[in-house]
Design a protein around this motif. Structure first.
Motif, PDB file in Angstrom:
ATOM      1  N   GLY A  56       0.798  -1.229   0.000  1.00 54.19           N
ATOM      2  CA  GLY A  56       0.000   0.000   0.000  1.00 54.19           C
ATOM      3  C   GLY A  56       0.819   1.261   0.000  1.00 54.19           C
ATOM      4  O   GLY A  56       0.292   2.336  -0.272  1.00 54.19           O
ATOM      5  N   ALA A  57       2.121   1.167   0.304  1.00 49.44           N
ATOM      6  CA  ALA A  57       2.950   2.376   0.333  1.00 49.44           C
ATOM      7  C   ALA A  57       3.454   2.668  -1.080  1.00 49.44           C
ATOM      8  O   ALA A  57       3.752   1.752  -1.834  1.00 49.44           O
ATOM      9  N   GLU A  70      -0.964  -1.956  12.798  1.00 49.92           N
ATOM     10  CA  GLU A  70      -1.820  -3.131  12.750  1.00 49.92           C
ATOM     11  C   GLU A  70      -2.084  -3.534  11.296  1.00 49.92           C
ATOM     12  O   GLU A  70      -2.412  -2.696  10.458  1.00 49.92           O
ATOM     13  N   GLY A  71      -1.888  -4.795  11.018  1.00 52.71           N
ATOM     14  CA  GLY A  71      -2.219  -5.315   9.700  1.00 52.71           C
ATOM     15  C   GLY A  71      -1.190  -5.042   8.611  1.00 52.71           C
ATOM     16  O   GLY A  71      -1.405  -5.378   7.449  1.00 52.71           O
ATOM     17  N   MET A  72      -0.060  -4.444   8.994  1.00 49.51           N
ATOM     18  CA  MET A  72       0.976  -4.128   8.001  1.00 49.51           C
ATOM     19  C   MET A  72       1.476  -5.412   7.337  1.00 49.51           C
ATOM     20  O   MET A  72       1.678  -6.423   8.014  1.00 49.51           O
ATOM     21  N   VAL A  73       1.675  -5.344   6.044  1.00 54.34           N
ATOM     22  CA  VAL A  73       2.255  -6.488   5.327  1.00 54.34           C
ATOM     23  C   VAL A  73       3.584  -6.027   4.728  1.00 54.34           C
ATOM     24  O   VAL A  73       3.623  -5.141   3.877  1.00 54.34           O
TER      25      VAL A  73
END
Lengths: 350, 594
Positions: A56-57, A70-73
């Motif tokens: 997403g980055a 939270e939820g970082m991949v």
């Protein structure tokens, strides 16, 4: 502290909120390369070798500065990440001497380690290189700023840990360098030669003078000991090769300081010095001659007696050393008091 | 005739073309005639049309004179002021029709503009707070102080205002973040470190209407709960600094700044911090470091300034033009503001038009206007009848867009999509004589010099890109240079620490995208069609045009030109040093580049 759940390289990780990606990755044994990171120092995200891919980055964020969420991949070794790291290594090499064969840092150099890890054997970029005069104007360490990769750890140690602030960044762009105010020789600066900068330099820009050419980091035995200089009791490692001390490295995990001062860091050459006294000397006929301990102690006892008989006990005085143990110093003052005087002192007070 | 007002544009542009001398001449001529007291002579801020400066406007009839010199003043008084006969020769002359007009709103440069933020610039005396108040100044503050803080933030959010500094982050959201961050002490910071080459939007707003910026900051301070603000302004803008100082003092005297503002118990003070000239200090974290007295180097984000900014306190940082929009939004309402512009880019944007364009100057246009309208209708097209080639938008961080994109509407999103960016609003127009590789080289020279040196990709990478561009423009390019540049540029974009590094490759990437053939031509054919790269061109004489006048032979410093009188000459390219003197001298355009 609350926990966050994230995924690094497909591994589910529970990390403490506020941790950086780098720290969270470490908890599950994932090693992310770093040049400018030091757990003791402010996070600057300067070298960019630790960039990782975060779903997403838009860009590749630096693992050493970005906090987990939270939820970082996260992926730490994708093609995109490896390409960026290779580019960074190539860029560093394009502006770095290729003299590893004689560089004192070989074996403990992060640039070498990561070049090996990412298969970078020099630079694909050609062009101008820094040409900063080699600086050997102080007795303790060499400054080869052509090898400096500007990670800034020396600057932060000097400002934030030691509080001296002898060096900082100067100029901008390609001319950027770490140096003293107005670029005066380091000896004329406020540097106290604690050597913290030398200890954290990831490459061969700052190397100790003593021990030059006497042993690679992988050739030495590290002997754990306590610094003999003062009562602080900092622990350190003597780097020993063929029964000779070729260097000293601090014990950052030690309960006391971690860092060393100029004496503990650089002041060990006395050990093997030819001038070092190994037996007592007695002056006979105007010349010092070697003597046995019994002879020497008998002479001292005799002189003490003479002085005390002639002038009284307070004509005597004792001066001890910080390099003796507490027990030795206790006994020393006891001896003086038994002789009848309170005249006893100690060099650490000076 | 009754009391009249004569306005001199006293923006930096007009001052350097001699506005102050002309003003002095007018005053002394008026005095000579004993009629000084019948005229109010005012120095205003920038009127935008710098190309035609010095500018002078006579009120109430609004007669617009341009290019006014001290020696014109006697005639202006005797003919126009005293006898009502317009001095034709000092009126604006349309370069196409040749017609002259005294109504500046009929001039193409102004007709298509929508001067909302600039509505006071060139109209009021920026050093007199009464004039600002006279144009509804500080009414927005008065209204805001009666509103709930969240209502102000909502209004700004609803307006759709996005940051005018370049990245286009929604201003209301930024305010809301800062408002919601707990903290006893918060700061408002105005970024007036305008550093793009050729950009002077913020300078003109500060010089022409400083109170609008202050009012915007005070409203922001009230909304987010800050009691102190900083304006970080370049020391190279002495006039802006001077007028800001005057404005702050006057606002304090009038009770719009300081303690217990307008009797509401709200306190707010504004400090000025002059920047020392580092381009990177326009980056918000570097700017904050600089205010704190540290070296201007960017810091990693997060934490964003809204969470931890100046001295670790929650800080709301906006650009000059953003703040100048705030009074408008509060006074006229979010709906009115949002009625101008496009779906996702609301309001107007000020652009500094420079380069090979007829009307250089400052223009404020509604978002969504096409590049063609800005360049041809407002900018008056390309100088000397040449062909438009490209426009660099957004300064060194922006991109270079070609003629095919002239009908692109200018808004944040379409520019980013096209590989450029809004940036602060610099618009540099290039004609057919510009080499795009050389242009990319120019911008990379700038970014490389201004890279703070902190992160590896920007510091080392821009240097290697610059060196590659230098090689290509010197005719030493290699076929691998283009893929190498692309790969390196993308890596730098991907991995740099701050906006400067992340956008530094844009000039290369956008010229590679739209003008790749020029790179290929330089590398593969050893040719520079624009005739800019000296190593790649040779000078020749067109035998058909040459009259054999011998003018070129006389200026050639190396005697490379031979030929008999009245016979076509020839240049020995082995001897020629490509100084261009012959080309400049030839009246018949007979010297050509191949």
């Amino acid at each position: 502290m609350s926990q966050v759940n994230l995924t690094i390289n497909g591994i589910p990780v529970q990390a403490k909120a506020g941790m950086t990606i780098l720290e969270a990755a470490k908890t599950v044994g994932i090693d992310i390369p770093t040049f400018c990171h030091d757990p003791e120092l402010a996070k600057v995200g300067a070298c960019r070798i630790c960039v990782v891919e975060v779903a997403g980055a838009r860009n590749l964020p630096a693992a050493c500065t970005v906090p987990v969420a939270e939820g970082m991949v996260i992926q730490t070794e994708t093609e995109r990440v490896r390409a960026a790291r290779k580019t960074i290594l190539n860029l560093i090499w394009a502006n770095h001497p290729q003299d590893c064969l004689v560089c004192e840092k070989t074996g403990s150099c992060k640039l070498q380690d990561y070049s090996y890890r990412y298969g970078v054997s020099g630079s694909i970029y050609k062009g101008q290189k820094k040409e900063i005069p080699f600086d050997d104007t102080n007795p303790f360490f060499f400054r080869d700023l052509n090898k400096c990769i500007l990670c800034g750890k020396c600057v932060r140690k000097c400002h934030d840990i030691n509080g001296v602030g002898a060096v900082d960044f100067m100029w901008r762009g390609f001319k950027t360098m770490v140096t003293t105010p107005f670029d005066v020789p380091i000896e004329e600066s406020s540097c106290v030669f604690c050597g913290m900068c030398v200890d954290v330099c990831p490459v061969g820009a700052l190397t100790p003078k003593q021990g030059l050419g006497q042993g690679r980091s992988f050739e030495v035995d590290k002997v754990f000991t306590t610094c003999p200089y003062c009562g602080c009791g900092c622990t350190l490692y003597l780097n020993v090769k063929n029964d000779k001390i070729v260097g000293v490295t601090p014990n950052f995990e030690g309960p006391i300081n971690g860092h060393l001062c100029v004496k503990g860091r650089f002041g060990w050459d006395f050990v093997d010095s030819p001038d070092r006294l190994k037996t007592p000397l007695i002056k006979k006929g105007g010349q010092f001659v070697e003597a046995g301990w019994d002879e020497a102690l008998d002479l001292v006892a005799e002189k003490f007696k003479e002085v005390r008989a002639q002038y009284g006990a307070d004509a005597l005085g004792g001066f001890s050393s910080a390099r003796c143990t507490n027990e030795d110093n206790y006994l020393f003052q006891k001896l003086l008091r038994v002789l009848g005087t309170n005249n006893v002192d100690h060099c650490a007070r000076l | 005739m009754s009391h009249r007002r004569i306005l001199f544009c006293a923006g930096t542009g007009c001052i350097s073309s001699g506005a102050l001398k002309t003003r002095d001449a007018l005053v002394s001529e008026l005095e000579k005639r004993g009629i000084r007291d019948q005229y109010e002579v005012v120095l205003s801020g920038c009127h935008g049309f710098c190309e035609q400066g010095p500018l002078l406007i006579v009120h109430p009839e609004d007669t617009f004179y341009c290019g006014v010199q001290p020696e014109d003043m006697a005639e202006l008084i005797d003919e126009y002021l005293l006898n009502g006969r317009v001095v034709e020769r000092l009126l604006y002359k349309d370069p196409v029709t040749g017609e002259r007009t005294s109504d500046h709103m009929k001039i193409g440069f102004y007709a298509k503009q929508k001067r909302l933020v600039l509505h006071n610039c060139g109209v009021i005396d920026p050093e007199n707070i009464n004039e600002y108040i006279g144009t509804k100044g500080y009414e927005a503050l008065k209204a805001a102080l009666k509103m709930e803080r969240t209502a102000i933030i909502d209004e700004v959010k609803r307006s759709g205002l996005r940051g005018r500094g370049g990245a286009g982050f929604p201003t209301g959201m930024k305010w809301e973040f800062t408002f919601k961050t707990p903290g006893d002490k918060k700061y408002i910071v105005c970024n007036a470190d305008e550093g793009d080459p050729g950009a002077f939007m913020d300078r003109s707003v500060l010089e022409g209407d400083p109170h609008a910026v202050l009012e915007g900051m005070i409203i922001a301070g009230y909304a987010i709960g800050a009691d102190e603000g900083y304006v970080y302004v370049r020391a190279e803008y002495p006039l802006a600094v001077k007028r800001l100082r005057i404005a702050i003092t006057q606002a304090e005297e009038f009770g719009f700044l300081g303690s217990n503002i307008m009797g509401t118990g709200f306190n707010f003070k504004i400090n000025i911090k002059e920047g020392a000239g580092a381009f990177v200090c326009g980056e918000e974290t570097a700017l904050l470091a600089s205010i704190e007295g540290e070296r201007g180097m960017p810091r990693p984000r997060p934490p964003f300034p809204a969470i931890s900014g100046l001295w670790g306190k929650p800080t709301c940082l906006n650009n000059v033009e953003t703040f100048a929009n705030i009074p408008l939004i509060i006074r006229e309402g979010a709906d009115s503001f949002a009625s101008v512009g496009t779906e996702r880019s609301k309001g107007t944007k000020i652009f500094a038009l420079t380069g090979k364009i007829n009307n250089t100057g400052l223009a404020e246009v509604p978002m969504g206007m096409t590049m063609r309208e800005i360049i041809f209708d407002i900018g008056g097209g390309i100088r000397d009848g040449k062909q438009f080639k490209a426009v660099q938008i957004g300064g060194p961080s922006g991109g270079c867009l070609p003629a095919e994109l002239l009908d692109l509407p200018i808004d944040y999103d379409s520019l980013t999509q096209a590989g450029a960016m809004m940036g602060s609003g610099g618009l540099v127009v290039m004609d057919e004589n510009t080499c795009m590789v050389d242009l990319a080289r120019y911008f990379l020279t700038f970014t490389q010099n201004e890279s703070c040196g902190k992160c590896t990709p920007c510091r080392e990478g821009t240097k290697r890109m610059l060196e590659a561009l230098e090689r290509i423009t010197e005719g030493k390019g290699e076929s691998g240079d283009i893929p190498m540049l692309e790969e390196l540029a993308n890596s730098i974009k991907d991995s740099s620490l701050c906006g400067l590094g992340q956008t530094a490759p844009n000039p290369i990437l956008s010229t590679l995208r739209y003008f790749r053939h020029e790179y290929e031509e330089h590398i593969l054919e050893g040719k520079c069609s624009a005739g800019v790269c000296r190593n790649l061109v040779t000078y020749h004489i067109d035998a058909e045009k040459c009259t054999g006048c011998r003018a070129c032979t006389r200026v050639c410093p190396v005697e490379a030109i031979t030929g008999d009188k009245k016979q076509p000459h020839e240049i020995n390219i082995q001897v020629c040093i490509k100084c261009g003197a012959c080309m400049e001298k030839c009246k018949f355009d007979a010297v050509i580049l191949k």
